[in-house]
Design a protein around this motif. Sequence first.
Motif, PDB file in Angstrom:
ATOM      1  N   TRP A   1     -13.805 -16.470  24.768  1.00  0.00           N
ATOM      2  CA  TRP A   1     -12.452 -16.564  24.231  1.00  0.00           C
ATOM      3  C   TRP A   1     -11.459 -15.756  25.050  1.00  0.00           C
ATOM      4  O   TRP A   1     -10.417 -15.333  24.546  1.00  0.00           O
ATOM      5  CB  TRP A   1     -12.439 -16.123  22.768  1.00  0.00           C
ATOM      6  N   HIS A   2     -11.758 -15.533  26.333  1.00  0.00           N
ATOM      7  CA  HIS A   2     -10.810 -14.897  27.241  1.00  0.00           C
ATOM      8  C   HIS A   2      -9.814 -15.955  27.709  1.00  0.00           C
ATOM      9  O   HIS A   2      -9.995 -16.593  28.753  1.00  0.00           O
ATOM     10  CB  HIS A   2     -11.545 -14.273  28.428  1.00  0.00           C
ATOM     11  N   TRP A   3      -8.748 -16.151  26.941  1.00  0.00           N
ATOM     12  CA  TRP A   3      -7.849 -17.276  27.155  1.00  0.00           C
ATOM     13  C   TRP A   3      -7.205 -17.271  28.524  1.00  0.00           C
ATOM     14  O   TRP A   3      -6.845 -18.326  29.065  1.00  0.00           O
ATOM     15  CB  TRP A   3      -6.757 -17.292  26.078  1.00  0.00           C
TER      16      TRP A   3
ATOM     17  N   LEU B   1     -15.474 -22.717  27.553  1.00  0.00           N
ATOM     18  CA  LEU B   1     -15.725 -21.678  26.557  1.00  0.00           C
ATOM     19  C   LEU B   1     -17.088 -21.043  26.769  1.00  0.00           C
ATOM     20  O   LEU B   1     -17.273 -19.837  26.559  1.00  0.00           O
ATOM     21  CB  LEU B   1     -15.632 -22.269  25.145  1.00  0.00           C
TER      22      LEU B   1
ATOM     23  N   TRP C   1      -8.955 -19.528  30.927  1.00  0.00           N
ATOM     24  CA  TRP C   1      -9.091 -20.950  30.624  1.00  0.00           C
ATOM     25  C   TRP C   1      -8.263 -21.802  31.578  1.00  0.00           C
ATOM     26  O   TRP C   1      -7.181 -21.410  32.008  1.00  0.00           O
ATOM     27  CB  TRP C   1      -8.632 -21.242  29.198  1.00  0.00           C
TER      28      TRP C   1
ATOM     29  N   THR D   1      -8.537 -26.886  28.714  1.00  0.00           N
ATOM     30  CA  THR D   1      -8.952 -26.124  27.534  1.00  0.00           C
ATOM     31  C   THR D   1      -7.754 -25.643  26.737  1.00  0.00           C
ATOM     32  O   THR D   1      -7.729 -25.734  25.498  1.00  0.00           O
ATOM     33  CB  THR D   1      -9.813 -24.924  27.958  1.00  0.00           C
TER      34      THR D   1
END
Length: 470
Positions: free
Chosen positions: A243-245, A238, A248, A252
Amino acid sequence: MARISEFNPGRKISAAFLITILVGTVLLMLPASRSGAAVATSFDVVAPHAIPTGVPVFGPSFADGAPLSIALFTAASATSVTGLIVVDTGSYWSAFGQAVIFLLIELGGIGTMTMVTLFASALRKRATFEDRAIAKVWFGLTPREVRHSVGQIVVASLLLQLGFAFLNSLYLWFSHHATSPLQAMAHGVFLTGSAFNNAGFAPYQDSLMSFSTEPFLLLSLGALIVIGGLGFPVWLMLYRNGWHWWKWGMTTRIMLLGTAAAIVFGWVAITVLEWHNPHTFGAMPVPERLLNGLFSSISPRTAGFNSVDISQQYPETWLITDGLMLIGGGPAGTAGGLKITTAIVVMATLWGEIRGAHAINILGWRLARSAQRQALAVLSLFFGLVAVGAFLLMLFTPFNLNQCLFEICSALGTVGLSTGITPLLPVAAQFMVIIFMILGRIGPLTLAAALATRRRPVAYELPRDHPLIG
């Protein structure tokens, strides 16, 4: 350059962990650590008046200091961030003793997960190109970036604790839960550190039952428990990608989705089961039932605070809590247990076998076969230890299966919740619980390190066969 098989992070982590427990035990045996104990230097058998009524003890103590068994149990519980206690933290230990416990909690929480992350980084640095690629996916960072980021994360976690400690201290003072600003600050700092490190120690005799009607403190500590339990790999991911999924890694994604799912499941199950229990939720208004149901779902993973009397809960609720305690939080974090990632990998593998899938895919990533084997190994180890531990505890004590199973799950999951039998355990059972607390904290780490580093070249292969399964 040293070979991978010669680099054993599990051994170093275990040694540092055990040395911390030993030093903590000695400090807690000092007279200055005991509340009301006179300072003395002679080494003598513990005086009868220094022993709380009904608590079995073993070993000598320094004058009026704590006996060996109590000091060792408390030091092991604090360092393993478990929270099981045989004596009341607030009344038995002095301010110095509570400070020692707090330091052990911080070392066992932030200290251990920092070591894990650094060793994992060093392990990947010495490994093959394939291993470095796996580390890149796991952390989202290169080994060098991991080492630089760990310091920043540690500082950020300490600042986070300071901020929450300040708010919690103000709340304790203005809500009249402290007799002075100094006591409010001490309790606020202690509770904050204990929650963030998923330790479960509280300076009150009833844990947090006095706050069952006060959402601010329960939600504040609940947030700290979740944040601390996510683990360094998630924090680093993170920190790097925000929060750029879509950036991930699998860890995460599993942790964030799995944590939310486990909390919601526990919240619904515990609230429904205890809704009409007159000794827990039954006498509360609806908002307080929902609040305490939520906190009762968060705390078993793996903080160990309780806002209601655990001993008065239904056995069905204990069983749900057993499961939450065993699953725990995230890898390389302050929480214990199997880890959410392990549970999700096992469930995904099982579902894939049922469907006959050639590969296991989880949230946009293909799962490595080695991860499937490691998850099954950890799961088998935990279930085996639970079965053996519950059986032995039933042999050593007069308690029933539900109570013994709950106690072992709490110790192995490093949770700290109890049905009330911990102070009544005989000395032999206390030492067994100590072993399970240590295994619960460093066992999965050392096992994971061993599985990651044991790579033996195969000179030949035997003929393949398929035994009958089921």
